[in-house]
Design an enzyme around this catalytic site. Structure first.
Site, PDB file in Angstrom:
ATOM      1  CG  HIS A  24      36.183  25.913  -3.374  1.00 25.25           C
ATOM      2  ND1 HIS A  24      37.061  26.913  -3.021  1.00 25.25           N
ATOM      3  CD2 HIS A  24      34.943  26.393  -3.064  1.00 25.25           C
ATOM      4  CE1 HIS A  24      36.392  27.950  -2.539  1.00 25.25           C
ATOM      5  NE2 HIS A  24      35.107  27.653  -2.554  1.00 25.25           N
ATOM      6  CG  ASN A  72      31.345  29.247   1.016  1.00 22.23           C
ATOM      7  OD1 ASN A  72      32.512  29.308   0.653  1.00 22.23           O
ATOM      8  ND2 ASN A  72      30.342  29.275   0.159  1.00 22.23           N
ATOM      9  CG  ASP A  97      40.342  27.298  -3.100  1.00 22.83           C
ATOM     10  OD1 ASP A  97      39.905  27.007  -1.966  1.00 22.83           O
ATOM     11  OD2 ASP A  97      39.718  28.007  -3.897  1.00 22.83           O
ATOM     12  CG  ASN A 118      32.699  33.473   0.761  1.00 19.91           C
ATOM     13  OD1 ASN A 118      32.971  34.630   1.039  1.00 19.91           O
ATOM     14  ND2 ASN A 118      31.964  33.147  -0.288  1.00 19.91           N
TER      15      ASN A 118
END
Length: 194
Positions: A24, A72, A97, A118
């Site tokens: 991430h 997010n 990513d 997100n």
């Protein structure tokens, strides 16, 4: 826009040392590589995150790692940085990513949906537009039986880390080409080197 109009390249990731080499955080790793290449250091810019300033052929470029508790929630810090530095959305690049591409594959595109990411969704919602460039850093799909959430928060494998310098250099090359020569040329360069 003139060549003096700055670019903002925002790598998405989660703050904190535990997340550093997780999938991430591919966006953070890519902007780290570009900063390293130009000898730039990141400095905290309020609550929005950390920023490094570089030039690519005389064109000003801000490298950012938004740090708003979670990847997010990247929209608010990205919007704050755009306002602070007077960067138009057309000069925003979000590095993320992406599960839809194999590890090491990179794709550049303008606009489009968030594809389940997100952080990208948050940027689009807060800005009220998806008309920004994205560099999608392929991290592959989770193995059968593993959740997406667990997979993207898992550290890269030893094999992936061994290949990482070349992957990050291709991303940095594409980002520099984007600033110098535009999106089409940068897409061509990234696709040739994939």
């Amino acid at each position: 826009m003139t060549t003096d109009t700055p670019w903002l390249i925002a790598g998405l990731g989660n703050p904190g040392p535990w997340f550093r080499l997780t999938r991430h955080n591919a966006g953070f790793l890519a902007v780290d590589r570009l900063a390293e290449r130009h000898g730039a250091r990141f400095r905290r810019r309020g609550l929005a995150g950390v920023v490094a300033e570089i030039e690519v052929d005389g064109r000003p470029v801000l490298l950012a790692k938004p740090q708003w508790f979670s990847i997010n929630l990247s929209g608010r810090p990205v919007a704050a940085l755009l306002r602070r530095y007077g960067v138009p959305v057309e000069r925003l690049v979000v590095v993320q990513d992406d599960l839809d591409f194999a590890y090491g594959v990179g794709k550049l595109k303008r606009g489009g949906g968030p594809g389940g990411h997100n952080g990208v969704r948050s940027v689009g919602e807060v800005l009220g537009t998806r008309d920004f460039v994205r560099l999608r850093f392929g991290v592959g799909r989770p193995p059968k039986g593993q959740s997406v959430g667990d997979f993207v928060l898992k550290k890269f494998s030893d094999e992936e880390l061994a290949a990482m310098p070349g992957v990050l250099d291709r991303c940095a090359d594409a980002l520099e080409t984007l600033v110098r020569l535009g999106l089409n040329r940068a897409q061509d360069a990234l696709n040739v080197n994939a």
